[in-house]
Scaffold this active site. Structure first.
Site, short mmCIF file in Angstrom:
data_model
loop_
_atom_site.label_atom_id
_atom_site.label_comp_id
_atom_site.label_asym_id
_atom_site.label_seq_id
_atom_site.Cartn_x
_atom_site.Cartn_y
_atom_site.Cartn_z
N MET A 198 -28.74 27.19 -13.80
CA MET A 198 -30.03 27.45 -14.45
C MET A 198 -30.96 26.26 -14.22
O MET A 198 -31.95 26.08 -14.94
CB MET A 198 -29.84 27.70 -15.94
CG MET A 198 -28.99 28.95 -16.21
SD MET A 198 -29.30 29.74 -17.80
CE MET A 198 -28.92 28.41 -18.91
N LEU B 139 -30.78 20.14 -13.02
CA LEU B 139 -29.50 19.74 -12.43
C LEU B 139 -29.16 18.28 -12.74
O LEU B 139 -30.04 17.42 -12.83
CB LEU B 139 -29.54 19.95 -10.92
CG LEU B 139 -29.87 21.37 -10.46
CD1 LEU B 139 -29.83 21.46 -8.94
CD2 LEU B 139 -28.92 22.39 -11.08
N HIS B 140 -27.88 18.03 -12.91
CA HIS B 140 -27.37 16.68 -13.15
C HIS B 140 -26.15 16.47 -12.25
O HIS B 140 -25.80 17.36 -11.45
CB HIS B 140 -27.04 16.48 -14.63
CG HIS B 140 -26.17 17.58 -15.20
ND1 HIS B 140 -24.89 17.79 -14.78
CD2 HIS B 140 -26.43 18.53 -16.13
CE1 HIS B 140 -24.37 18.81 -15.43
NE2 HIS B 140 -25.29 19.29 -16.26
N HIS C 127 -23.64 19.28 -11.80
CA HIS C 127 -23.99 20.33 -10.84
C HIS C 127 -23.77 19.85 -9.40
O HIS C 127 -23.31 20.61 -8.54
CB HIS C 127 -25.47 20.72 -10.97
CG HIS C 127 -25.81 21.38 -12.28
ND1 HIS C 127 -26.56 20.77 -13.24
CD2 HIS C 127 -25.50 22.62 -12.76
CE1 HIS C 127 -26.72 21.60 -14.27
NE2 HIS C 127 -26.08 22.72 -14.00
N GLN D 126 -29.25 35.86 -21.39
CA GLN D 126 -28.17 35.15 -22.07
C GLN D 126 -28.67 34.24 -23.19
O GLN D 126 -27.91 33.44 -23.71
CB GLN D 126 -27.31 34.38 -21.06
CG GLN D 126 -27.98 33.24 -20.34
CD GLN D 126 -27.11 32.72 -19.20
OE1 GLN D 126 -27.04 33.31 -18.13
NE2 GLN D 126 -26.42 31.61 -19.41
N GLN E 258 -15.86 23.59 -15.16
CA GLN E 258 -14.89 23.75 -16.25
C GLN E 258 -15.51 23.48 -17.62
O GLN E 258 -14.97 23.88 -18.64
CB GLN E 258 -13.71 22.80 -16.00
CG GLN E 258 -12.61 22.84 -17.03
CD GLN E 258 -11.98 24.22 -17.16
OE1 GLN E 258 -11.46 24.76 -16.18
NE2 GLN E 258 -12.03 24.80 -18.34
N ASP F 53 -17.93 24.80 -19.10
CA ASP F 53 -18.13 26.06 -19.81
C ASP F 53 -16.86 26.89 -19.68
O ASP F 53 -16.79 27.87 -18.94
CB ASP F 53 -19.34 26.80 -19.22
CG ASP F 53 -20.62 26.00 -19.42
OD1 ASP F 53 -21.02 25.81 -20.58
OD2 ASP F 53 -21.18 25.54 -18.42
N VAL G 162 -17.57 16.72 -15.40
CA VAL G 162 -18.05 15.37 -15.08
C VAL G 162 -18.57 14.77 -16.38
O VAL G 162 -19.32 15.41 -17.12
CB VAL G 162 -19.17 15.40 -14.02
CG1 VAL G 162 -19.66 13.99 -13.71
CG2 VAL G 162 -18.67 16.09 -12.75
N LEU H 111 -21.38 15.93 -19.09
CA LEU H 111 -22.76 16.12 -18.62
C LEU H 111 -23.22 17.54 -18.92
O LEU H 111 -22.46 18.50 -18.77
CB LEU H 111 -22.85 15.86 -17.12
CG LEU H 111 -22.56 14.43 -16.66
CD1 LEU H 111 -22.98 14.26 -15.20
CD2 LEU H 111 -23.27 13.40 -17.52
O1 PAF Z 1 -23.69 28.14 -16.50
C1 PAF Z 1 -24.87 28.48 -16.29
O2 PAF Z 1 -25.73 27.68 -15.94
C2 PAF Z 1 -25.26 29.94 -16.45
O3 PAF Z 1 -24.54 30.53 -17.48
C3 PAF Z 1 -25.11 30.75 -15.17
C4 PAF Z 1 -23.67 30.87 -14.73
C5 PAF Z 1 -25.94 30.13 -14.06
C6 PAF Z 1 -25.62 32.18 -15.38
O4 PAF Z 1 -26.97 32.19 -15.77
#
Ligand code: PAF
Length: 302
Positions: free
Chosen positions: A51, A54-55, A58, A82, A170, A172, A198, A206
Site C-alpha cells: 500500500m 515503503l520502508h 518492504h 480493507q 511475516q 502481518d 524487519v 517496521l
Molecule cells: O499488507 C498490505 O500492505 C496490504 O494488506 C496488501 C497485501 C497490499 C493488500 O492491500
C-alpha cells in the site's frame, strides 16, 4: 520498460527507475512485451503487493522477489475495501514519488500504481473473497471486514498481474495465513514467499504507521517486541508462562494499550490449548496513541 542494465540469474533484469503504470491494460501490455523480449523462455514474474509508504521492510520483500524471479512488479494501492469506517484510509500516507525512488535502488521492473477508479470502476462492487472464521478473529475482530477486503484486492492483483510468486511479510502473520489459505482453497497458480520481519534498532517491527509515532510513543512501542522476546525465552514452560512474560512488559508501558495477546497454532491460527506442545505463534496488537501496531513471533512450546 527501461533498457536492461544488469543481469540476474542468467536473465536480463532492470536496475534503473521502474516503469510506473497506472492502468491494467498498460500493465499487461508492458509485461507481455517484456515476456517476448526475454530469450530464456517464459520469464518468472514476482508480485510484491503493497500500500506504499515503503520502508526497509518492504525493500526486504523486493530484494527477495529479485532473487526469486526475472520480472519484479510492486503494486502500490491503498485499498479502500480493507479500511473500516473511522479507520485511517484518508490519512494513510501516500508517498508515490519517494516510493518509486526507493524501489529504483533495489531493482524493480514495474510499479503498478492504479487509481481507485481503475481498481473499482463501478465503486467497490459486491463480490468479495471471504476470509472465513479466522478472518473474524484478532485483527479481524478489531477491524470487521478488513480481511475480506484484503483478500479481494490480493485476488484482483493476482488476476491483473499473473505472477508466479507473491511475496508477503511475516509481520502481518494473520494476513499471511489467510492469503496462504486463499491460494490453496481456490487453487491459485502462484506460490507465496514469506519474508521475515524487519525490525529497527530496539526491536520495533517496521510499519508504515510507525511514522505517526512521536519519540516517546516509539520508545514505549518497543515493549511489544520486548514482550515477544520475553515470551520466546520462557516458551519452554508453556503458553501461559509465555503470555504472562509478554504481558508483564507490555502492561508496564502506560502509553501502550494492549488490544490482544494470543498464542495461536500455526496450522489453524486458533488459540492453542493450555497443554499445546511444539511450534506456535504469539500475536500482539496495541494502540500507541491513536496508532494501531501489530507484531508477532514464533514460539517453541515444549
Ligand atoms: O499488507 C498490505 O500492505 C496490504 O494488506 C496488501 C497485501 C497490499 C493488500 O492491500
Amino acid at each position: 520498460m527501461n533498457e536492461p542494465t544488469a543481469t540476474h540469474g542468467g536473465r536480463v533484469n532492470v536496475l534503473t527507475t521502474p516503469d510506473v503504470i497506472d492502468t491494467i491494460a498498460g500493465l499487461r501490455a508492458t509485461l507481455a512485451e517484456a515476456g517476448e523480449r526475454d530469450s530464456g523462455g517464459r520469464p518468472r514474474l514476482v508480485l510484491v503487493p503493497t500500500m506504499g509508504a515503503l520502508h526497509a521492510g518492504h525493500l526486504a520483500l523486493v530484494r527477495r522477489a529479485r532473487e526469486l524471479g526475472d520480472i519484479v512488479v510492486v503494486s502500490i494501492f491503498v485499498n479502500p475495501l480493507q479500511f473500516g469506517a473511522g479507520e485511517d484510509l484518508s490519512t494513510y500516507p501516500r508517498t508515490l514519488g519517494e516510493d518509486v525512488a526507493a524501489l529504483a535502488t533495489v531493482g524493480v521492473d514495474v510499479v503498478f500504481a492504479p487509481t481507485r477508479q481503475v481498481m473499482y470502476p463501478h465503486g467497490p462492487g459486491s463480490t468479495r473473497v471471504t476470509a472465513g472464521n479466522v478472518g473474524t478473529l484478532y485483527e479481524g475482530a478489531a477491524r470487521p471486514g478488513h480481511f475480506d477486503g484484503m483478500l479481494t484486492v490480493v485476488c484482483k492483483l493476482i488476476n491483473i498481474v499473473g505472477p508466479d510468486v507473491v511475496v508477503f511479510g511475516q509481520k502481518d502473520a494473520q494476513q499471511v495465513f489467510l492469503v496462504e489459505a486463499m491460494l490453496a482453497d481456490l487453487d491459485f497458480r502462484p506460490v507465496i514467499e514469506v519474508v521475515p520481519i524487519v525490525r529497527e534498532e530496539g526491536g520495533l517491527a517496521l510499519s508504515s504507521r510507525n511514522r505517526n509515532l512521536v519519540e516517546e510513543q516509539r520508545a514505549a512501542a518497543r515493549a511489544l517486541s520486548a514482550g515477544l522476546a520475553a515470551a520466546a525465552s520462557v516458551a519452554g514452560r508453556g503458553a501461559a508462562a509465555a503470555e504472562e512474560a509478554a504481558r508483564a512488559l507490555i502492561d508496564a508501558q502506560p502509553l501502550v494499550k494492549l488490544d490482544y495477546l494470543v498464542v495461536v497454532d500455526p496450522q489453524t491460527f486458533l488459540p492453542v490449548a493450555a497443554d499445546h506442545h511444539g511450534p506456535a505463534r504469539m500475536l500482539v496488537a496495541a494502540l500507541v496513541g491513536s496508532t494501531r501496531l501489530i507484531d508477532n513471533a514464533a514460539l517453541d512450546l515444549n
